[in-house]
Motif scaffolding. Structure first.
Motif, short mmCIF file in Angstrom:
data_model
loop_
_atom_site.label_atom_id
_atom_site.label_comp_id
_atom_site.label_asym_id
_atom_site.label_seq_id
_atom_site.Cartn_x
_atom_site.Cartn_y
_atom_site.Cartn_z
N ASP A 162 0.82 -1.22 0.00
CA ASP A 162 0.00 0.00 0.00
C ASP A 162 0.85 1.26 0.00
OD1 ASP A 162 0.07 0.79 3.23
OD2 ASP A 162 0.13 -1.36 2.83
N PRO A 165 3.26 4.02 -4.65
CA PRO A 165 2.33 5.07 -5.11
C PRO A 165 1.36 4.66 -6.21
CG PRO A 165 4.57 5.53 -5.86
CD PRO A 165 4.66 4.41 -4.87
N ASP A 166 1.73 3.76 -7.10
CA ASP A 166 0.83 3.42 -8.20
C ASP A 166 1.05 1.99 -8.66
OD1 ASP A 166 2.81 3.46 -10.63
OD2 ASP A 166 3.22 5.31 -9.51
N ALA A 167 0.08 1.49 -9.43
CA ALA A 167 0.10 0.10 -9.88
C ALA A 167 1.25 -0.19 -10.84
CB ALA A 167 -1.24 -0.24 -10.55
N VAL A 168 1.62 0.79 -11.65
CA VAL A 168 2.71 0.59 -12.61
C VAL A 168 4.04 0.37 -11.88
CG1 VAL A 168 4.06 1.64 -14.47
CG2 VAL A 168 1.57 1.90 -14.43
N THR A 169 4.29 1.22 -10.88
CA THR A 169 5.52 1.07 -10.08
C THR A 169 5.53 -0.27 -9.37
OG1 THR A 169 5.62 3.46 -9.73
CG2 THR A 169 6.91 2.09 -8.24
N LEU A 170 4.38 -0.67 -8.81
CA LEU A 170 4.30 -1.96 -8.12
C LEU A 170 4.61 -3.10 -9.08
CD1 LEU A 170 3.67 -3.60 -5.60
CD2 LEU A 170 1.24 -3.51 -6.23
#
Length: 372
Positions: A162, A165-170
């Motif tokens: 959590d 910051p964002d789904a792309v980075t994850l």
């Protein structure tokens, strides 16, 4: 003594130790001790010469005096199956350990280079890695080498997802870890939001899982989330460096509501290899595969002609970081093994002498060329 004849049981499915991993294999291992009137049990905690054991008649506390050998690799450990005195014995002793199926072992920090068993009879080794800070892929590879060597199936749990910051980075972070962990499930999880917990719970359902990682990796929070209760104490992470204190101080075995059991462990500052050459090879399976294509079977991947590993490095197929990490872990493992294996020490000395002789010969050849 069979499943049905143990106290409080009428069938294998209703045997009180089944939720803790008891099966027909353990029944067979225990059979010689059943006729002696001993109880089977699984160690859920070891503490100051005594241990808590779950048995068919309930939890018991037993003395470990008879299972304290000189070899630290054979001392009683959380996850062990044991034969102990029947309920009501005073004092009550663990009489013997049943043979281990698997064992997660690291080298201690002592100068004697002893092995330390962190958990026994483990099916899954869950390596918790916090996403609150920068990923240390080398440390992940180190954990995974020990996990593969133990005989367990490794799993990487990327905790505190959590905070990304964002789904792309994850997705990029997950991909980076997957590159360092071939053949290993990588599960991003957030105990706060609940994201990914169902996936991780499904992975560890059934069998025994050990939860490993550094202090501050969120192991106790993950354990509580998987257990569905605040069983493990949780401490806040220091803002100054993102590190935590040792929340868990002992290794505890706990039954999971969805099936299986979980062994939570204290945060590990040091994770030294312990005779883990096969585990290192598993972590770096793509390098091992390339090495099979080298011209020479004993290629050291240094400057030899026809080296497939170096060719992959030059083409960009193999990242330099991976090769450096592979070499580092192999060297460390060789040093550890050499301290306890005279044959390996002799092989290393012969290798040093050979390389020294080759180096001197090369220098002499250069000098001779200069004088021609």
């Amino acid at each position: 003594m069979s499943f049905s004849s143990l106290p409080g049981s009428s069938s294998s499915s209703s045997h009180p130790l089944v939720p803790y991993g008891w099966d027909v294999g353990w029944e067979a291992e225990f059979a010689p001790y059943a006729g002696q009137g001993l109880l089977p049990g699984r160690v859920v905690r070891v503490d100051r010469g005594q241990c808590d054991v779950v048995t068919p008649v309930g939890p018991l506390r037993a003395d470990t005096e008879f299972v304290v050998p000189r070899d630290p690799m054979k001392v009683v450990c959380t996850g062990d199956w044991v034969a102990l005195d029947p309920e009501g014995s005073d004092p009550l002793y663990v009489r013997t350990l049943l043979p281990r199926r698997t064992a997660f072992v690291r080298s201690t920090s002592s100068k004697r280079s002893e092995g330390q068993i962190l958990a026994a009879n483990v099916d899954h080794a869950v390596v918790a890695v916090s996403l609150a800070g920068e990923l240390d892929l080398g440390r992940i590879e180190r954990f995974l080498a020990l996990a593969w060597e133990s005989g367990a199936q490794p799993v990487v749990a990327l905790s505190k997802a959590d905070l990304v910051p964002d789904a792309v980075t994850l997705a990029h972070l997950v991909q980076d870890v997957e590159t360092a962990a071939p053949g290993v499930p990588v599960v991003p999880v957030s105990a706060r939001d609940g994201d990914g917990l169902d996936v991780l719970a499904a992975v560890v359902a059934g069998g025994t899982s050990v939860l490993l990682g550094q202090s501050g990796a969120g192991k106790s929070t993950l354990a509580n989330a998987l257990l569905g209760a605040d069983v493990m104490e949780v401490q806040a992470i220091r803002d100054v460096d993102g590190k935590g204190r040792h929340t868990t101080t002992t290794r505890n075995l706990l039954a999971l509501p969805g099936g299986g059991v979980l062994i939570d462990t204290p945060g590990l500052r040091g994770v030294g290899l312990w005779d883990a050459e096969a585990g290192v090879g598993q972590v770096f399976s793509e390098i091992e595969e390339l090495a099979r294509k080298c011209r020479f079977h004993d290629c050291a991947h240094g400057s030899e002609p026809g080296c497939a590993v170096l060719a992959a490095l030059e083409s960009g197929e193999l990242p330099e970081r991976r090769l450096d990490s592979y070499r580092k872990l192999l060297r460390e493992n060789q040093r550890i093994v050499a301290k306890t294996d005279a044959r390996v020490r002799a092989e290393i000395r012969r290798d040093w002498k050979r390389k020294g002789a080759e180096g001197r010969a090369a220098m002499e050849a250069k000098r001779g060329n200069r004088h021609v």
